[in-house]
Scaffold this motif. Structure first.
Motif, mmCIF file in Angstrom:
data_model
loop_
_atom_site.group_PDB
_atom_site.id
_atom_site.type_symbol
_atom_site.label_atom_id
_atom_site.label_comp_id
_atom_site.label_asym_id
_atom_site.label_seq_id
_atom_site.Cartn_x
_atom_site.Cartn_y
_atom_site.Cartn_z
ATOM 1 N N GLY A 219 0.820 -1.209 0.000
ATOM 2 C CA GLY A 219 0.000 0.000 0.000
ATOM 3 C C GLY A 219 0.851 1.255 0.000
ATOM 4 N N GLY A 220 0.266 2.351 -0.442
ATOM 5 C CA GLY A 220 0.977 3.617 -0.445
ATOM 6 C C GLY A 220 0.034 4.792 -0.480
ATOM 7 N N THR A 221 0.589 5.961 -0.223
ATOM 8 C CA THR A 221 -0.168 7.206 -0.235
ATOM 9 C C THR A 221 0.322 8.072 -1.388
ATOM 10 O OG1 THR A 221 -0.421 7.131 2.168
ATOM 11 C CG2 THR A 221 -0.789 9.260 1.103
ATOM 12 N N LEU A 222 -0.602 8.585 -2.160
ATOM 13 C CA LEU A 222 -0.237 9.374 -3.329
ATOM 14 C C LEU A 222 0.603 10.582 -2.930
ATOM 15 C CD1 LEU A 222 -0.565 9.879 -6.402
ATOM 16 C CD2 LEU A 222 -2.572 11.260 -5.833
ATOM 17 N N ALA A 223 1.771 10.692 -3.541
ATOM 18 C CA ALA A 223 2.638 11.850 -3.320
ATOM 19 C C ALA A 223 2.600 12.804 -4.501
ATOM 20 C CB ALA A 223 4.080 11.392 -3.089
ATOM 21 N N GLU A 224 2.442 12.250 -5.704
ATOM 22 C CA GLU A 224 2.510 13.104 -6.882
ATOM 23 C C GLU A 224 1.914 12.390 -8.089
ATOM 24 O OE1 GLU A 224 5.942 15.216 -9.685
ATOM 25 O OE2 GLU A 224 6.500 14.166 -7.850
ATOM 26 N N VAL A 225 1.086 13.087 -8.828
ATOM 27 C CA VAL A 225 0.631 12.607 -10.135
ATOM 28 C C VAL A 225 1.573 13.187 -11.180
ATOM 29 C CG1 VAL A 225 -1.226 12.600 -11.831
ATOM 30 C CG2 VAL A 225 -1.768 12.448 -9.393
ATOM 31 N N MET A 226 2.086 12.345 -12.050
ATOM 32 C CA MET A 226 3.084 12.783 -13.014
ATOM 33 C C MET A 226 2.479 12.977 -14.399
ATOM 34 S SD MET A 226 5.988 10.241 -11.651
ATOM 35 C CE MET A 226 6.692 10.554 -10.032
ATOM 36 N N ASN A 231 7.487 6.614 -20.610
ATOM 37 C CA ASN A 231 7.235 7.165 -21.944
ATOM 38 C C ASN A 231 5.948 7.975 -21.922
ATOM 39 O OD1 ASN A 231 9.421 5.647 -23.478
ATOM 40 N ND2 ASN A 231 8.311 3.953 -22.532
ATOM 41 N N PRO A 232 5.792 8.920 -22.849
ATOM 42 C CA PRO A 232 4.628 9.820 -22.806
ATOM 43 C C PRO A 232 3.274 9.143 -22.890
ATOM 44 C CG PRO A 232 6.348 10.756 -24.183
ATOM 45 C CD PRO A 232 6.784 9.361 -23.848
ATOM 46 N N HIS A 233 3.204 7.927 -23.438
ATOM 47 C CA HIS A 233 1.899 7.268 -23.546
ATOM 48 C C HIS A 233 1.528 6.475 -22.294
ATOM 49 C CE1 HIS A 233 4.788 4.169 -24.849
ATOM 50 N NE2 HIS A 233 3.903 3.290 -24.404
ATOM 51 N N GLN A 234 2.383 6.510 -21.260
ATOM 52 C CA GLN A 234 2.123 5.764 -20.028
ATOM 53 C C GLN A 234 1.746 6.713 -18.893
ATOM 54 O OE1 GLN A 234 6.111 3.628 -20.704
ATOM 55 N NE2 GLN A 234 5.007 2.212 -19.364
ATOM 56 N N GLN A 235 0.647 6.416 -18.220
ATOM 57 C CA GLN A 235 0.250 7.195 -17.050
ATOM 58 C C GLN A 235 1.107 6.786 -15.855
ATOM 59 O OE1 GLN A 235 -3.957 6.326 -16.707
ATOM 60 N NE2 GLN A 235 -4.497 8.078 -17.969
ATOM 61 N N ALA A 236 1.287 7.711 -14.918
ATOM 62 C CA ALA A 236 2.165 7.403 -13.784
ATOM 63 C C ALA A 236 1.835 8.263 -12.577
ATOM 64 C CB ALA A 236 3.630 7.617 -14.169
ATOM 65 N N ALA A 237 2.168 7.755 -11.415
ATOM 66 C CA ALA A 237 2.035 8.488 -10.151
ATOM 67 C C ALA A 237 3.066 7.930 -9.187
ATOM 68 C CB ALA A 237 0.628 8.338 -9.582
ATOM 69 N N PHE A 238 3.413 8.723 -8.192
ATOM 70 C CA PHE A 238 4.384 8.340 -7.163
ATOM 71 C C PHE A 238 3.650 8.174 -5.844
ATOM 72 C CE2 PHE A 238 7.935 10.013 -4.225
ATOM 73 C CZ PHE A 238 8.411 8.735 -3.985
ATOM 74 N N TYR A 239 3.821 7.031 -5.197
ATOM 75 C CA TYR A 239 3.197 6.742 -3.915
ATOM 76 C C TYR A 239 4.266 6.514 -2.850
ATOM 77 C CZ TYR A 239 -1.208 6.067 -6.378
ATOM 78 O OH TYR A 239 -2.332 6.270 -7.141
ATOM 79 N N HIS A 244 10.296 4.466 6.792
ATOM 80 C CA HIS A 244 11.166 5.572 7.198
ATOM 81 C C HIS A 244 12.584 5.281 6.723
ATOM 82 C CE1 HIS A 244 12.280 9.160 9.347
ATOM 83 N NE2 HIS A 244 13.244 8.505 9.978
ATOM 84 N N ARG A 245 12.824 5.573 5.457
ATOM 85 C CA ARG A 245 14.146 5.380 4.851
ATOM 86 C C ARG A 245 14.491 6.654 4.106
ATOM 87 N NH1 ARG A 245 17.507 1.252 3.736
ATOM 88 N NH2 ARG A 245 18.829 1.356 1.881
ATOM 89 N N PHE A 246 15.585 7.288 4.492
ATOM 90 C CA PHE A 246 15.968 8.535 3.838
ATOM 91 C C PHE A 246 16.186 8.312 2.349
ATOM 92 C CE2 PHE A 246 17.569 9.474 8.233
ATOM 93 C CZ PHE A 246 16.703 10.530 8.488
ATOM 94 N N GLY A 247 15.662 9.217 1.562
ATOM 95 C CA GLY A 247 15.791 9.105 0.122
ATOM 96 C C GLY A 247 14.797 10.017 -0.569
ATOM 97 N N VAL A 248 14.401 9.646 -1.771
ATOM 98 C CA VAL A 248 13.504 10.483 -2.558
ATOM 99 C C VAL A 248 12.185 10.727 -1.828
ATOM 100 C CG1 VAL A 248 12.297 10.711 -4.761
ATOM 101 C CG2 VAL A 248 14.544 9.642 -4.700
#
Length: 538
Positions: A219-226, A231-239, A244-248
């Motif tokens: 599971g995850g929580t939406l951080a950003e809709v991209m 590639n441009p024809h692919q939908q994407a989002a970041f969850y 608790h791991r330092f990083g992006v």
């Protein structure tokens, strides 16, 4: 057995006359409750939420007055009652449901505002087992799911970010919420409880040492809709998963354009790699392109490390990701901004460095707050058609391994230091991986080839190109060491490294032809050590 629907039409607009609020995160709570009360909505609440509303001067009914039963068992039981769940689940236009409500004195609840105990934050902070268990919410998810299921009549608000949208809908529709918004909020609520249960079940599996539970939820929580994916024809989002791991996922973006899907993937690869290098011991910089390192180096300063890393492959570094294992300083920032760079990621940065990076308005600067722990356990997940591949994170660290010298010649102290450096880097190069290192700097990287000998030759060729660009007479692979992420199945890959000028080799060992490879190394005068640990990275 499935339950058949009675096919009762769902109303578009539903009035909100009675609301139940029970939240852990009280951000925006009082303002939201006040806005509801101003529209004549009766408020019901529990425990700390009720106290916060009452302290703000709002009239609020305690849940015990609704259930006729006090909160018991340290608050574990307070909302699990027919007067609550009947009010949430009743189909208001169903005659039988209305009759049941009248018979049992159940009043409808038109809006539920619930967010859950902070389980993810609690266990991420290192809580012990008993504390983790106590922070598993039961009543909250039950109410959330009940209200979301009955979104035909109930507005389920699970996120403070939606408070304004609900109030706006009430104002626009004379105290009523439209079906379209109720559906959106219901979907979000089910997603929240799913992510919550995933966090609980995965934590629980880790606590009892179950590496392959019968059911695995991610599971995850939406951080950003991209804008798009790889590639441009692919939908994407970041969850964000809540780990608790330092990083992006923990980083503050100080400036620059929004991160793309590829930016996040590459930046994660860069920061995971550079986190292998202890900042107490050395300064390190990694430059990444397409999730593979094109240059990694140690130095007394970040600037020195960056310059050495850049020299490994200055062509590929253009438009790359730069990761640092220490706070970005002005001296390093001045060097990095000299060429086009997509992202800089570091634990922190001086204000002077931030100001220097600001000259390049599109350059993203991410500050994570710390380094990722290369030894920390965790999950790595990949999708395949119809399933998930789940494994433990590769937390093997070369400094922890019992290195075995298998050749007649043992490596010198400098060779051994470079061998460990090379194996750290090889762990983060796509297989088949070959990494040449000299004096704490990669001088050739071969990645992602179908044969190991090809990776060795490509890495050597990259070193030749870099030498030519620098005006050097010979490539830096002369007198270097070489790391292989997996064993050499034949001696040909090893001999390709010898041809490139390598003098020492580090590899996992374990091939049926180890004796043949060791013999070839001895004949070439190489020093070779086995790690006993493979670092495939597909």
């Amino acid at each position: 057995m499935a339950v058949a629907s009675k096919r009762i039409p769902v109303p578009d607009l539903v009035p909100v006359k009675r609301a139940l609020l029970s939240v852990s995160d009280k951000t925006g709570l009082v303002a939201f409750a006040a806005a509801l009360a101003s529209r004549g909505v009766a408020l019901i609440s529990t425990g700390g939420t009720r106290a916060a509303l009452a302290e703000a001067g709002l009239e609020v009914t305690d849940i015990s007055d609704v259930t006729g039963f006090p909160e018991i068992m340290d608050g574990r039981v307070k909302t699990l009652h027919p007067n609550v769940h009947g009010g949430l689940l009743a189909i208001r236009d169903d005659a039988e449901h209305r009759a049941a409500m009248e018979t049992h004195g159940i009043e409808g609840i038109d809006l539920v505002c619930v967010n859950l105990y902070p389980f993810e934050e609690t266990v991420a902070g290192g809580a012990d087992y008993a504390t983790g268990i106590e922070n598993i919410d039961i009543g909250g998810p039950a109410m959330t799911r009940a209200a979301a299921k009955n979104h035909a009549y109930v507005t389920m608000v699970s996120d403070p970010a939606d408070y304004d949208a609900v109030i706006a809908a009430l104002e626009e529709n004379d105290g009523q919420v439209p079906l379209s918004l109720r559906k959106q909020l219901a979907q979000k609520a089910f997603a929240r409880t799913a992510a919550y249960d995933a966090a609980v079940s995965n934590w629980f599996a880790g606590e009892i040492g179950e590496s392959a539970p019968a059911h695995r939820a991610i599971g995850g929580t939406l951080a950003e809709v991209m804008r798009y994916g790889e590639n441009p024809h692919q939908q994407a989002a970041f969850y964000k998963t809540g780990e608790h791991r330092f990083g992006v996922a923990t980083a503050r973006q100080i400036q620059g354009k929004a991160l793309s899907y590829n930016n996040i993937n590459d930046t994660d690869a860069a920061f995971e790699l550079v986190s292998e290098f202890d900042p107490v011991r050395t300064r390190a910089v990694a430059i990444i392109k397409h999730a593979n390192p094109c240059g990694v180096a140690e130095g007394e300063t970040l600037k020195a490390a960056y310059e050495k890393a850049l020299a490994c492959d200055p062509v590929s570094a253009f438009g790359g990701i730069v990761a640092l294992n220490a706070p970005l300083d002005a001296e390093a920032a001045e060097e990095i901004v000299k060429i086009f760079t997509e992202v800089i990621i570091a634990p922190d940065a001086s204000q002077e460095a931030i100001d220097i990076v600001a000259r390049k308005k599109n350059l993203r600067l991410l500050l994570t707050g710390g380094l990722a722990d290369p030894r920390a356990p965790g999950l790595a997940v990949k999708t395949v058609a119809g399933g998930l591949l789940v494994q433990g994170r590769d937390s093997g660290v070369v400094d922890d391994l019992d290195l075995k010298v298998v050749t007649k010649r043992a490596p010198s102290a400098q060779e051994l230091a470079d061998l460990k450096f090379a194996f750290r880097v090889a762990k983060h190069v796509k297989s088949n991986a070959i990494v040449y290192v000299k004096d704490g700097t990669t001088v050739g990287v071969g990645a992602g080839q179908m044969s190991r000998v090809d990776s060795a030759r490509i890495a050597a060729r990259k070193a030749e190109d870099a030498a030519e660009a620098a005006g050097a007479a010979t490539p830096l692979t002369r007198g270097s060491v070489v790391a292989s992420d997996a064993f050499f199945p034949f001696a040909d890959g090893l001999m390709a490294a010898v041809e490139a000028g390598a003098t020492a080799v580090i590899q996992p060992g374990g091939s049926m032809r180890d004796d043949e490879v060791i013999k070839a190394a001895d004949e070439a005068g190489l020093a070779m050590v086995f790690t006993g640990m493979r670092h495939f990275r597909h």
